[in-house]
Design an enzyme around this catalytic site. Structure first.
Site, short mmCIF file in Angstrom:
data_model
loop_
_atom_site.label_atom_id
_atom_site.label_comp_id
_atom_site.label_asym_id
_atom_site.label_seq_id
_atom_site.Cartn_x
_atom_site.Cartn_y
_atom_site.Cartn_z
N LEU A 12 0.24 36.49 23.30
CA LEU A 12 -0.84 36.99 24.14
C LEU A 12 -1.45 38.23 23.49
CD1 LEU A 12 0.76 36.74 27.68
CD2 LEU A 12 -0.90 35.22 26.63
N CYS A 13 -2.70 38.46 23.81
CA CYS A 13 -3.37 39.64 23.30
C CYS A 13 -2.62 40.88 23.78
CB CYS A 13 -4.81 39.68 23.79
SG CYS A 13 -5.77 38.44 22.90
N PRO A 14 -2.47 41.90 22.99
CA PRO A 14 -3.14 42.05 21.69
C PRO A 14 -2.35 41.56 20.48
CG PRO A 14 -2.05 44.09 22.23
CD PRO A 14 -1.73 43.11 23.34
#
Ligand code: SF4
Lengths: 76, 347
Positions: A12-14
């Protein structure tokens, strides 16, 4: 042309941005980096990261839950 | 011509860090940003996971701030090192499992080290005296400067005039007069300043900057530590704490049930690591089982999961149980009645 692949699937970001950033840090200008992601947020975040750090997104596409961003390393 | 000084701004993505960096940038200092990823950051994840938020385009606020300022942003993964901060905070936890003071010290220390390695002169944060109960008090802010090792090279532009003079001010790299004297929890001066600079659409995080300030999240983390007999976690563990309904029917296992499609998709990615359960006969959520389980446990978990599917009111539901190795079998269960789920199962 030399391409460097970054596998950021399931992250998942980041994290995808961090993976791209760490890979780009060691690459000469002009290298193409292909990032494979499963978080659609990467389609916003990687281009934003490229804009502020002087790299260029050359291609983005998505297929079945997988998002691909191709960027060209800038002069830095 | 005098040498241009360089400052590293700690960018959380909130308005204060944006304004602090802007104030220094305006004085002709070269500013770059640094953002730390601990794994607990509120940033983006819930949007990424939950489908219902996807109508609003998500963004990474730290990147957005950097773009507003036209500065480079270095995002640093500190997941591993940060664990010690969470496990053993010297100054303790806040209202929940948030070790804010130790966290601040740790991050400023990392930023200061980065400056030393990259020839930067000082660190900027968006801290405001009296804004946060633990880490931003008049007595704890000097502690952060001292214990991080940054000492006089830590500048808080929003509150600088309320604090002792720092090296950048004394050396004339920045003018103290042009820095601010904000204090307290009020947001009006920051909002006015944002307007003055033409920033809008900025993020205003309500509580803290991370999930550790969230009571429910912290209680799930405390449960995880209790179940494992010690304080430990991997990135996957703390990601999963952000997703789904969590139940602990027995001390040795936990069930995580997706609340909607986005979470279901997210949990799909973990089916090779955890036993998973889904209803075949009726539409229903995907669930993961965390822990070593026997047949009776699986049956219990399956009937709990069945309760959250469309078959909740029928006598029997067919559930598919899949092991991490990919083998699967079917189980015919009676969906549990809401009233028979003990209160203490809910995490
Ligand atoms: S809220 Fe979280 S990230 Fe922010 S200072 Fe506290 S522990 Fe650190």
């Amino acid at each position: 042309m030399n391409r460097v692949l970054v596998d950021a699937r399931r992250l998942l970001c980041p994290m995808p941005v961090i993976r791209v950033q760490n890979s780009v840090a060691n690459l000469p200008a002009g290298t193409l980096v292909v990032a494979y992601c499963s978080d659609p947020g990467a389609l916003n975040d990687i281009p934003a990261w490229c804009r502020i750090n002087g790299h260029r997104v050359v291609e983005m596409h998505s297929t079945e839950g997988e998002y691909v961003v191709v960027l060209e390393v800038g002069a830095g | 011509m005098t040498e241009q000084r360089k400052a590293l701004a700690m960018i959380s993505g909130g308005l204060d860090s944006l304004l602090a960096a802007k104030l220094v940038q305006e004085q002709g200092v070269h500013v770059e940003g640094i953002n730390f990823f601990t794994g607990f950051c509120v940033e983006g994840h819930t949007h990424a996971i939950r489908k219902r938020s996807s109508s609003k385009p998500k963004r990474n606020n730290a990147l957005w701030v950097a773009e507003q300022l036209g500065i480079k942003l270095h995002i640093v993964d500190i997941i591993e090192e940060y664990k010690q901060v969470v496990f053993n905070p010297r100054y303790g936890y806040g209202a929940n499992l948030n070790p804010c003071l130790d966290c601040k010290i740790f991050m400023v220390q990392k930023a200061h080290q980065w400056c030393q390695q990259h020839g930067f002169d000082f660190v900027i944060t968006g801290e405001v005296v009296g804004q946060r109960p633990m880490s931003q008090r008049k007595d704890t802010m000097p502690l952060v400067s001292k214990r991080s090792g940054a000492e006089e090279r830590l500048l808080r532009p929003l509150s600088a005039r309320n604090l002792p003079e720092t090296l950048p001010e004394r050396m004339g790299w920045v003018s103290r007069e042009q820095l601010l004297a904000l204090s307290g929890r009020g947001r009006k001066p920051q909002i006015a300043l944002a307007r003055h600079y033409g920033f809008d659409d900025f993020a205003q995080p309500a509580g803290g900057c991370c999930f550790l300030t969230d009571a429910q999240y912290s209680s799930k983390l405390a449960d995880l530590w209790q179940a494992r007999g010690r304080k430990e976690y991997e990135l996957d563990d703390i990601m999963l704490l952000k997703v789904g309904r969590h139940f602990r029917p027995k001390p040795h296992f936990k069930v995580i049930i997706a609340r909607e499609e986005g979470e279901g998709n997210f949990l799909q990615g973990y089916r090779k690591q955890y036993l998973s359960i889904v209803s075949l006969s009726h539409p229903g959520p995907l669930a993961l089982v965390d822990g070593e389980v026997g047949d009776k446990d699986i049956e219990l978990a399956a009937s709990l999961v069945a309760r959250y599917g469309k078959g909740r009111d029928v006598p029997r539901v067919e559930m598919e149980i899949r092991t991490p190795s990919g083998s699967s079998f079917l189980l015919n269960v009676q969906p549990m009645a809401a009233s028979s789920i003990p209160e203490q199962w809910y995490l």
